[in-house]
Design a protein around this motif. Sequence first.
Motif: not given
Lengths: 161, 379
Positions: B139-156
């Motif tokens: 989940f630590t790793e998944r969190e890093k992907i979601l952080d990138i997605f959040e910056r790109v799309t605005g949602a997690r």
Amino acid sequence: MMQPEEIFEYVKEEFGEEGFSFSSGDIGDSWIQVEAGMIKTVSKFLRDDPKMRFNTLMCLSGVHYPKEEELGVTYNLHSTELKQTVALKVRVPIENPNVPSIEAIWKTADWHEREAYDMVGLIFEDHPNHKRILLPDDWEGHPLRKDYVQQDFYRGITTGA
Amino acid sequence: MLEVISKETGNKEMVINMGPQHPSTHGVLRLELVLDGEIITKVRPNIGYLHRCFEKYAEQMDDYAKVIPYTDRMDYVSAINQEHGYVIALERMLELEVPERVEYIRVIMAEMQRIASHLLGIGAFGLDLGAFSPFLYLFTEREKILDIFERVTGARLLYNYFAVAGLMRDVHPEFKTDTAEFVKTFRPKIKELNDLLSYNKIFIKRTANIGVLPEKVALNYAASGPVLRGSGVEWDLRKNDPYSIYDKFDFEIPVGTGEVGTLGDCWDRYMVRVKEMEQSLRIIEQALDGMPDEGDVMEAIPKRIRPKEGEIYVRTETPRGELGYYIISDKSASPFRVKARAPSFVHLSMLPAISKGSLIADMVAIVGSIDIVLGEVDR
């Protein structure tokens, strides 16, 4: 690898002209329309014939055509061995929506056919477990029919319609 | 609990419910298990608890584009891949060209999402079998992907990012470096995962030789994705029926080998997912290299979507397998019919066939190994 037209010609050679037609829309895929009574025999042939080998049923969808007062089933087939794809279609009148089940040929049809019964009200003959799948067993009507009206109450609970 | 005498064997049988609320059913799923002692003689999956009328809504939106956010909510742990299939179907119906930069960003996002989804699937699978710590590391790793997605799309989680022939907005300027950084830090973690979980003795004991799915049965049930590949079939739509720009990339299709048990068992399906993450990293690296820096991602988006009369079946490879959209257009503003062929739906229908005769404790492993998302099963 055969194109849908060639597959249509090949099927016609085997079963004769009657009960088959080939059509396509202005865009997208073409399909072979098959008479409802023959769908099981045709499916078995398509699965087992060495030049057809359609070993997977990718998708089975029920459709309601309100203008023609008909229900339809679309079968999307694919052969992983010969890499060919074809779509079959069956149309039946809405008062008598009986289609033979092809569950015995492709097991995956089991749930897809139950869903088509649940959503548009098609009846699959000889299906081993012909029950609703997504909705409760005592739900009224088939939601994906174009003239569907949601019931106001389900077992005394409002459905919010 | 209900006890009945079996007609066939004369033994006392017991019917118990697993779910609808059960930590290992990955959502709201009820399995009726018919047991002879501890052995499962029959399984009857009951679904529909999460049915949200996706197909009915799609017909009533009066706009093809407004369906995209609804596709997100089918498989909510790989929303990007759900959107991807739908927009490709529309692009083929409208015969639209997609700008190159858009395709590259889409592939990067789709592969990142695949990794995020597998991380969740693998983590939850371990959790089901009593391995708690891998879940936290993943989940630590998944969190890093979601952080990138959040910056790109605005949602997690539910992104609504892909548009027909374009994207809703351009990526941020550091997108490339952020993603490259993630790829670099994530690669060693796969080895860590293998040491921690994959080759753990207890884990192998719980998953090897269990829930065996033979190739023939898999094809007859139209299994796809990691479930089919776990049975040793080299089949991946990204290679076998390429869409988007996947034909430009060099990657392999990992398949099950029966390394620690029988071909097509739970461990094989699990391992295919682990190996796929490595392949996704390879695709992301190549896509980052090839991605053009300039280009408007919104210029090709059509103002009005009105396909001609016709129908299409388009399938794409999501983390769970073949997602198909069967769309019929009757020239009106909303689709005449949208059917989503969800891989989890198909895989769940296979459950009675692969779990018959196994122990009740193994049921959890089998359900976990086919990695279902109930949002997609019930739509």
